[in-house]
Write an enzyme that holds these catalytic residues in place. Structure first.
Site, PDB file in Angstrom:
ATOM      1  N   VAL A 148     -18.459   2.723 -19.767  1.00 16.27           N
ATOM      2  CA  VAL A 148     -18.392   4.031 -19.102  1.00 16.27           C
ATOM      3  C   VAL A 148     -17.197   4.865 -19.554  1.00 16.27           C
ATOM      4  CG1 VAL A 148     -19.681   3.311 -17.052  1.00 16.27           C
ATOM      5  CG2 VAL A 148     -17.185   3.018 -17.107  1.00 16.27           C
ATOM      6  N   SER A 179     -13.421   1.076  -2.397  1.00 16.70           N
ATOM      7  CA  SER A 179     -13.081  -0.261  -1.907  1.00 16.70           C
ATOM      8  C   SER A 179     -12.174  -0.110  -0.693  1.00 16.70           C
ATOM      9  CB  SER A 179     -12.355  -1.058  -2.996  1.00 16.70           C
ATOM     10  OG  SER A 179     -11.775  -2.234  -2.469  1.00 16.70           O
ATOM     11  N   TYR A 214      -5.818  -1.020  -9.330  1.00 20.02           N
ATOM     12  CA  TYR A 214      -7.139  -1.017  -8.691  1.00 20.02           C
ATOM     13  C   TYR A 214      -7.146  -0.134  -7.445  1.00 20.02           C
ATOM     14  CZ  TYR A 214     -11.550  -2.968  -6.918  1.00 20.02           C
ATOM     15  OH  TYR A 214     -12.841  -3.124  -6.474  1.00 20.02           O
ATOM     16  N   ALA A 215      -6.113  -0.267  -6.616  1.00 13.41           N
ATOM     17  CA  ALA A 215      -6.026   0.539  -5.396  1.00 13.41           C
ATOM     18  C   ALA A 215      -5.931   2.026  -5.727  1.00 13.41           C
ATOM     19  CB  ALA A 215      -4.821   0.108  -4.560  1.00 13.41           C
ATOM     20  N   ILE A 239     -16.479  -9.146  -1.382  1.00 13.14           N
ATOM     21  CA  ILE A 239     -17.879  -9.491  -1.619  1.00 13.14           C
ATOM     22  C   ILE A 239     -17.933 -10.667  -2.595  1.00 13.14           C
ATOM     23  CG2 ILE A 239     -20.131  -8.609  -2.296  1.00 13.14           C
ATOM     24  CD1 ILE A 239     -18.878  -7.075   0.050  1.00 13.14           C
ATOM     25  N   THR A 252      -7.175   3.542  -8.333  1.00 12.57           N
ATOM     26  CA  THR A 252      -8.480   4.053  -8.772  1.00 12.57           C
ATOM     27  C   THR A 252      -9.432   4.225  -7.599  1.00 12.57           C
ATOM     28  OG1 THR A 252      -9.372   1.823  -9.242  1.00 12.57           O
ATOM     29  CG2 THR A 252      -8.271   2.981 -11.041  1.00 12.57           C
TER      30      THR A 252
END
Length: 246
Positions: A63, A141, A154-155, A187, A157
């Site tokens: 992507v 998330s 990650y947080a 998950i 994004t």
């Protein structure tokens, strides 16, 4: 058949939550376009979908590659004549404490999880604008809401995805395009398989429902938001976390 004859592009659609979403959408009548960098996994899902009688396309792509995403959009429009749903599901992690995180770890996660969502949406939005309809769903998330140790990149994004979701909901809503986000908790996927068991057990203990989520839990949320049942839902972030954030 809540998605009968709808055309859905699902990034990261070959494994985990993406695979479950591809299968669920197919069972609900959608024509499915899978975008994933894992060719072997992609072919496996295509076989499953074809066995269901689903019209399906698979594109091996990253992507972050804007040209590839543009080509995929064009080919999907040529094949099916329209694009009704975009699920920006692709995402990666590269965890490290702030003081130990490399620039490469930061850049790669930002590129896939944030710019990748931007690339795909910017490519598909003009098709939806021409139609005067469409649904865009972004994977955020719970980490994007309350942060997490060792996941600065990650947080960032996933919080950014929420900001883009709300901005696009305002921009595109008047044109008949709904934009929402889903914020999963922990998950059971390949991603959480890398997390130490003691950490997962801690998360179970903090989750009111007392368990980790399954890919189908998130796929079902995507399905609801993509369907006409959610026709008046726009600019929202749906938590699928068992109550973890509360």
């Amino acid at each position: 058949m809540r998605l009968k004859d709808k055309v859905a592009i699902i990034t990261g659609g070959a494994k985990g939550i993406g695979e479950e979403t591809s299968l669920l959408f197919a069972k609900e009548g959608a024509k499915v376009v899978i975008v994933d960098y894992d060719e072997e996994a992609g072919k496996s899902v295509v076989k499953k979908l074809e066995e269901l009688g689903t019209e399906v396309l698979f594109f091996e792509a990253d992507v972050t590659d804007r040209e590839s995403i543009q080509q995929i959009t064009v080919k999907t429009k040529e094949k099916f004549g329209r694009i009704d749903i975009l699920i920006n599901n692709a995402g990666i992690t590269a965890d490290a404490f702030l003081t130990k995180m490399s620039e490469e770890q930061w850049d790669r996660v930002i590129a896939v999880n944030l710019k990748g969502v931007y690339n795909c949406t910017q490519a598909v939005a003009p098709v939806m604008l021409e139609q005067g309809s469409g649904v865009i769903l972004n994977a955020s998330s719970v980490v994007g809401i309350y942060g997490n140790i060792g996941q600065t990149n990650y947080a960032a994004t996933k919080a950014g995805v929420i900001g883009m979701t709300k901005s696009w909901a305002k921009e595109l809503g008047p044109k008949g395009i709904r934009v929402n986000a889903v914020a999963p908790g922990f998950i059971v996927t390949d991603m959480t398989a890398k997390v130490p068991e003691k950490v997962l057990e801690f998360m179970r203990s903090k989750t009111p429902l007392g368990r980790l989520g399954q890919p189908r839990d998130v796929a079902a949320a995507y399905l609801f938001l993509a369907s006409d049942e959610a026709s008046f839902i726009n600019g929202q972030v749906l938590g699928v976390d068992g109550g973890l954030v509360i």
